[in-house]
Design a protein around this motif. Structure first.
Motif, PDB file in Angstrom:
ATOM      1  N   VAL A 257      31.783  35.912  40.968  1.00 57.06           N
ATOM      2  CA  VAL A 257      32.660  34.793  40.613  1.00 57.06           C
ATOM      3  C   VAL A 257      32.447  33.741  41.553  1.00 57.06           C
ATOM      4  CG1 VAL A 257      34.944  34.037  40.893  1.00 57.06           C
ATOM      5  CG2 VAL A 257      34.616  35.964  39.801  1.00 57.06           C
ATOM      6  N   ALA A 258      31.998  33.893  42.970  1.00 54.83           N
ATOM      7  CA  ALA A 258      31.650  32.928  44.008  1.00 54.83           C
ATOM      8  C   ALA A 258      30.504  32.542  43.664  1.00 54.83           C
ATOM      9  CB  ALA A 258      31.747  33.765  45.370  1.00 54.83           C
ATOM     10  N   LYS A 264      36.956  30.988  33.696  1.00 55.82           N
ATOM     11  CA  LYS A 264      37.799  31.902  33.632  1.00 55.82           C
ATOM     12  C   LYS A 264      37.118  33.425  33.993  1.00 55.82           C
ATOM     13  CE  LYS A 264      41.619  30.202  31.538  1.00 55.82           C
ATOM     14  NZ  LYS A 264      43.015  30.466  31.873  1.00 55.82           N
ATOM     15  N   VAL A 265      37.904  34.363  34.178  1.00 55.36           N
ATOM     16  CA  VAL A 265      37.355  35.770  34.382  1.00 55.36           C
ATOM     17  C   VAL A 265      38.096  36.758  33.597  1.00 55.36           C
ATOM     18  CG1 VAL A 265      36.710  37.552  36.131  1.00 55.36           C
ATOM     19  CG2 VAL A 265      36.612  35.063  36.742  1.00 55.36           C
ATOM     20  N   LEU A 266      37.382  37.597  32.791  1.00 53.38           N
ATOM     21  CA  LEU A 266      38.008  38.531  31.973  1.00 53.38           C
ATOM     22  C   LEU A 266      37.587  39.964  32.192  1.00 53.38           C
ATOM     23  CD1 LEU A 266      40.078  39.397  29.743  1.00 53.38           C
ATOM     24  CD2 LEU A 266      38.249  38.747  27.920  1.00 53.38           C
ATOM     25  N   PRO A 267      38.001  40.478  33.201  1.00 58.72           N
ATOM     26  CA  PRO A 267      37.307  41.805  33.622  1.00 58.72           C
ATOM     27  C   PRO A 267      37.541  43.156  32.369  1.00 58.72           C
ATOM     28  CG  PRO A 267      39.291  41.422  34.869  1.00 58.72           C
ATOM     29  CD  PRO A 267      38.986  40.199  34.193  1.00 58.72           C
ATOM     30  N   ILE A 268      36.705  43.767  32.260  1.00 62.36           N
ATOM     31  CA  ILE A 268      36.547  45.013  31.407  1.00 62.36           C
ATOM     32  C   ILE A 268      35.742  46.177  32.141  1.00 62.36           C
ATOM     33  CG2 ILE A 268      36.711  43.466  29.300  1.00 62.36           C
ATOM     34  CD1 ILE A 268      33.763  44.213  28.733  1.00 62.36           C
ATOM     35  N   VAL A 280      41.393  48.283  38.434  1.00 60.75           N
ATOM     36  CA  VAL A 280      41.166  46.798  38.723  1.00 60.75           C
ATOM     37  C   VAL A 280      42.248  46.032  39.312  1.00 60.75           C
ATOM     38  CG1 VAL A 280      42.816  46.327  36.462  1.00 60.75           C
ATOM     39  CG2 VAL A 280      40.881  44.818  36.720  1.00 60.75           C
ATOM     40  N   SER A 281      43.132  46.588  39.901  1.00 61.23           N
ATOM     41  CA  SER A 281      44.245  46.059  40.646  1.00 61.23           C
ATOM     42  C   SER A 281      43.657  45.438  42.052  1.00 61.23           C
ATOM     43  CB  SER A 281      45.427  47.057  41.077  1.00 61.23           C
ATOM     44  OG  SER A 281      44.768  48.082  41.762  1.00 61.23           O
ATOM     45  N   GLY A 282      42.498  45.986  42.295  1.00 66.27           N
ATOM     46  CA  GLY A 282      41.786  45.384  43.530  1.00 66.27           C
ATOM     47  C   GLY A 282      41.261  44.097  43.464  1.00 66.27           C
ATOM     48  N   LEU A 283      40.973  43.589  42.254  1.00 65.87           N
ATOM     49  CA  LEU A 283      40.317  42.328  42.179  1.00 65.87           C
ATOM     50  C   LEU A 283      41.066  41.200  42.889  1.00 65.87           C
ATOM     51  CD1 LEU A 283      37.780  41.060  40.955  1.00 65.87           C
ATOM     52  CD2 LEU A 283      38.791  40.967  38.651  1.00 65.87           C
ATOM     53  N   PRO A 284      42.424  40.976  42.360  1.00 65.19           N
ATOM     54  CA  PRO A 284      43.159  39.903  42.975  1.00 65.19           C
ATOM     55  C   PRO A 284      42.956  39.607  44.514  1.00 65.19           C
ATOM     56  CG  PRO A 284      44.371  40.852  41.172  1.00 65.19           C
ATOM     57  CD  PRO A 284      43.121  41.867  41.416  1.00 65.19           C
ATOM     58  N   GLU A 288      40.539  36.863  47.106  1.00 63.16           N
ATOM     59  CA  GLU A 288      41.188  36.143  48.167  1.00 63.16           C
ATOM     60  C   GLU A 288      42.119  35.065  47.636  1.00 63.16           C
ATOM     61  OE1 GLU A 288      37.960  34.491  50.518  1.00 63.16           O
ATOM     62  OE2 GLU A 288      37.564  36.479  51.298  1.00 63.16           O
ATOM     63  N   GLY A 289      42.973  35.565  46.744  1.00 62.49           N
ATOM     64  CA  GLY A 289      43.832  34.742  46.284  1.00 62.49           C
ATOM     65  C   GLY A 289      43.388  33.594  45.014  1.00 62.49           C
ATOM     66  N   LYS A 290      42.285  33.454  44.846  1.00 61.15           N
ATOM     67  CA  LYS A 290      41.823  32.583  43.805  1.00 61.15           C
ATOM     68  C   LYS A 290      41.547  33.125  42.493  1.00 61.15           C
ATOM     69  CE  LYS A 290      38.690  30.521  47.571  1.00 61.15           C
ATOM     70  NZ  LYS A 290      37.597  30.262  48.146  1.00 61.15           N
TER      71      LYS A 290
END
Length: 306
Positions: A257-258, A264-268, A280-284, A288-290
């Motif tokens: 992402v960086a 948009k980001v749609l993780p699968i 997937v809960s670790g992604l937010p 870093e809040g973005k």
């Protein structure tokens, strides 16, 4: 041991498979809109339908359910690298909602590990469905009886058209590990850069496949700029086994992402199977809040991008 076959089962198992899956709830149909849009429906794992107008693509079909969803080596358990992993059944933890296979115009395959093309999909899909496949998997797909195969070489463009909509399909290198030797053992696959067009409207998608943001992959992406939609594979597979991590975790996706700055980001490729270790809960937090462009959805959800 041959590449790609390192995790593979010794043979196909017998499964009862209907010609068309019936969904427990109404499955999303093809795009019907006054204005152009791209509909992405995630069915779990790496399986999606991408629909724009009358044109629909199927990615990495995996249709098995329950405790014996598919059979493959277990990269999460310790094993002797000289002998290969134990071949086991893998459990699907979530419901497969089903899809109408008559909607599909083309298939896109990132690679042939069974969580991406499982035994039930092999038995169910029409053998003449047009499929884009990595160079390393064309021979194996042909051996399974699929007759309409289009080899997707890295960097080569294919343009598909239907009903006034077109999509440009360009294969991008996918490296299954940050360790070059492990990548060679597992076999190189494809990600895909897709550009959908309807008149003056367009939408670009980078579907990563099973890869990491390695120097080779990032270099291949340089000509494309920022995608409208990034679809990364997560799950942290292999982090407890001798191969090491062989699918991205949240920190790896955040690096993509960086680097790419997608809209948009749609993780699968998370949550669906017990094979996937990292939620997937670790992604937010990794972002870093973005998270303004982050679309976290459950299986069977259709997300529309206009």
């Amino acid at each position: 041991m041959k590449r790609r076959h390192f995790l593979k089962s010794a043979g196909a198992m017998t499964l009862a498979a209907p010609a068309v899956f019936a969904s427990a709830s109404p499955a999303p149909g093809k795009t019907e809109a006054a204005h152009p849009r791209l509909d992405v429906t995630w069915y779990g794992g790496a399986t999606m339908l991408l629909s724009c107008g009358e044109l629909t693509l199927l990615t990495d079909p995996a249709f098995g359910e329950g405790r014996k969803a598919f059979r493959m080596g277990n990269p999460n358990a310790m094993f002797d690298l000289a002998k290969g992993p134990d071949i086991i059944f893998h459990e699907r933890l979530t419901e497969f909602r089903g899809m109408d296979l008559s909607d599909i115009d083309y298939g896109l395959l990132s690679h042939l590990h069974e969580d991406h093309f499982d035994q039930k999909a092999e038995q169910t899909l029409s053998r003449d469905l047009p499929f884009f496949v990595p160079v390393h998997d064309r021979e194996t797909m042909a051996g399974k009886g699929f007759t309409n195969l289009r080899q997707a070489d890295w960097g080569e463009e294919h343009v598909l058209e239907k009903g006034g909509v077109s999509v440009s399909v360009i294969a991008i290198p996918a490296e299954h590990s940050e360790n070059p030797e492990i990548s060679r053992i597992l076999g190189f696959g494809n990600g895909y850069w897709l550009t959908f067009r309807d008149g003056d409207w367009s939408k670009s998608v980078y579907w990563t496949g099973d890869t990491f943001p390695t120097p080779n992959v990032l270099k291949a992406l340089e000509p494309f700029g920022a995608p409208d939609i990034l679809i990364p594979h997560l799950g942290g597979v292999g982090s407890t086994g001798p191969l090491g991590q062989i699918s991205m975790g949240a920190a790896d996706a955040a690096e993509f992402v960086a680097h790419l700055q997608p809209g948009k980001v749609l993780p699968i490729h998370h949550s669906t199977y017990a094979l996937y270790l990292e939620p997937v809960s670790g992604l937010p937090a990794a972002l870093e809040g973005k998270t303004a462009g982050l679309d976290l959805v459950s299986e069977g959800t259709r997300v529309s991008y206009s």
